[in-house]
Design an enzyme around this catalytic site. Structure first.
Site, PDB file in Angstrom:
ATOM      1  CD  GLN A  14      24.746 -80.146  73.102  1.00 54.63           C
ATOM      2  OE1 GLN A  14      25.452 -79.179  73.377  1.00 54.63           O
ATOM      3  NE2 GLN A  14      24.149 -80.280  71.950  1.00 54.63           N
ATOM      4  CE1 TYR A 141      31.098 -71.092  77.083  1.00 59.98           C
ATOM      5  CE2 TYR A 141      30.316 -70.115  75.041  1.00 59.98           C
ATOM      6  CZ  TYR A 141      30.813 -71.203  75.732  1.00 59.98           C
ATOM      7  OH  TYR A 141      31.017 -72.383  75.073  1.00 59.98           O
ATOM      8  CB  ILE A 171      27.608 -79.378  69.738  1.00 63.83           C
ATOM      9  CG1 ILE A 171      28.999 -78.732  69.836  1.00 63.83           C
ATOM     10  CG2 ILE A 171      27.711 -80.887  69.503  1.00 63.83           C
ATOM     11  CD1 ILE A 171      29.918 -78.983  68.675  1.00 63.83           C
TER      12      ILE A 171
HETATM   13  C1  AKB Z   1      26.588 -71.474  73.128  1.00 65.30           C
HETATM   14  O1  AKB Z   1      25.655 -71.249  72.325  1.00 65.30           O
HETATM   15  O2  AKB Z   1      26.845 -70.754  74.104  1.00 65.30           O
HETATM   16  C2  AKB Z   1      27.488 -72.657  72.868  1.00 65.30           C
HETATM   17  C3  AKB Z   1      28.698 -72.281  72.102  1.00 65.30           C
HETATM   18  C4  AKB Z   1      28.593 -71.907  70.684  1.00 65.30           C
HETATM   19  O3  AKB Z   1      29.764 -72.292  72.624  1.00 65.30           O
HETATM   20  N1  AKB Z   1      26.742 -73.671  72.175  1.00 65.30           N
END
Ligand code: AKB
Length: 319
Positions: A14, A141, A171
């Site tokens: 993206q 994450y 984003i």
């Molecule tokens: C997500 O939603 O995982 C990403 C971020 C906010 O890092 N867009």
């Protein structure tokens, strides 16, 4: 034209796809090598098919193109990572270590490593979350980004490697689609709206999250990378903010242009992720150190998104 040879890892993603074009405008097509795990379409500058988990292949690409800056954008995002946490952790960390190590060994000039608002968890201040805040993320994450920020800082302090980083909020852009994130709804909603389709939102109507329009995100990234090193006081990752809104607010913004737009809410597992994240971010360190200043708010973004999507979908309306 400035003389840099840049490698983008994750150039099919993206942000990567838009950043590649923006960097080529600054540094010249031939000086920006776009790489991705999947073969990229032929484009104005060089491309490579590259798995960032393969350190040797990464080093060969860096040698071949005499690379002196790497933008490492490949990562498994928040929602997708929760489906297989160990897999996500391995990809996010192993690829970062490959980049940092090759950059250290070959004395590259700069590395860019994106972090995220996902580094914060429910213990952090929910509003105007400060730069230096407790970091107890609730997704794999987020954990990988906290670790990554600290490794970036370590390579800077220990080896003098000039690693720079931003904590991106969600984003939003018309040029490319996100994948696997919790903020993805805020892109999808515009695609449904422009096609006059009702949108089913996977977050509750009142879920407020920090967001940023793509042109601001790209400009901010390049401004950070071009800032004089001695102006940068944050070597983990800078908080970066643009706007904050809820799904019902973005729907209301769309309705100012498309009054018939219909949204329904069906929260799923991503609601818990969103609930653990801040609603707004304090980015005063970025503003002070390298003059960060976003240009778009919700309504100006909505107008621009719908205008460009109308062209993309070949709609004759003058949105
Ligand atoms: C997500 O939603 O995982 C990403 C971020 C906010 O890092 N867009």
């Amino acid at each position: 034209m400035k003389k840099e040879n840049i490698l983008i890892i994750g150039a099919g993603g993206q942000i990567g796809s838009v950043l590649t074009e923006a960097l080529r405008d600054v540094y010249g097509d031939e000086h920006v090598v776009a790489s991705d795990l999947n073969p990229l379409e032929p484009q104005a500058g060089p491309t490579e098919t590259l798995n960032a988990l393969d350190g040797q292949a990464l080093e060969e690409v860096i040698k071949k193109w005499r690379i002196n800056q790497v933008y490492h954008l490949a990562a498994i995002l928040s929602a997708k990572g929760e489906k297989d946490p160990m897999w996500a952790w391995n990809i996010n960390m192993a690829s970062l270590f490959n980049v940092l190590e090759v950059a250290r060994q070959r004395s590259l000039d700069k590395v860019y490593y994106p972090s995220s608002i996902a580094v914060f968890g429910r213990e952090a201040a929910h509003l105007d979350t400060p730069q230096y805040e407790v970091l107890i993320p609730e997704t794999v994450y987020g954990i990988s980004k906290v670790a990554g920020e600290n490794w970036a800082n370590y390579y800077y302090r220990r080896y003098g490697l000039d690693v720079r980083s931003l904590r991106y909020p969600g984003i939003i852009g018309y040029q490319s689609m996100p994948g696997g994130g919790t903020t993805d709804y805020a892109v999808d909603i515009y695609h449904y709206a422009i096609q006059n389709k009702p949108f089913e939102c996977f977050l509750r109507a009142d879920t407020r999250l920090p967001m940023l329009y793509m042109p601001d995100a790209i400009r901010g990234t390049i401004e950070l990378m071009e800032a004089p090193a001695n102006q940068l006081s944050v070597r983990t990752s800078y908080n970066l903010a643009g706007m904050s809104f809820t799904p019902e607010e973005v729907a209301a913004s769309i309705r100012k242009i498309m009054p018939g737009f219909d949204i329904r809410y069906k929260p799923d597992f991503r609601q818990a992720i969103a609930d653990s994240w801040p609603a707004s971010i304090d980015d005063s360190a970025a503003r002070k150190d390298w003059n960060w200043n976003p240009e778009y708010d919700l309504d100006t973004m909505t107008k621009d998104m719908l205008h460009h999507l109308a062209i993309q979908y070949h709609l004759s309306s003058s949105v």
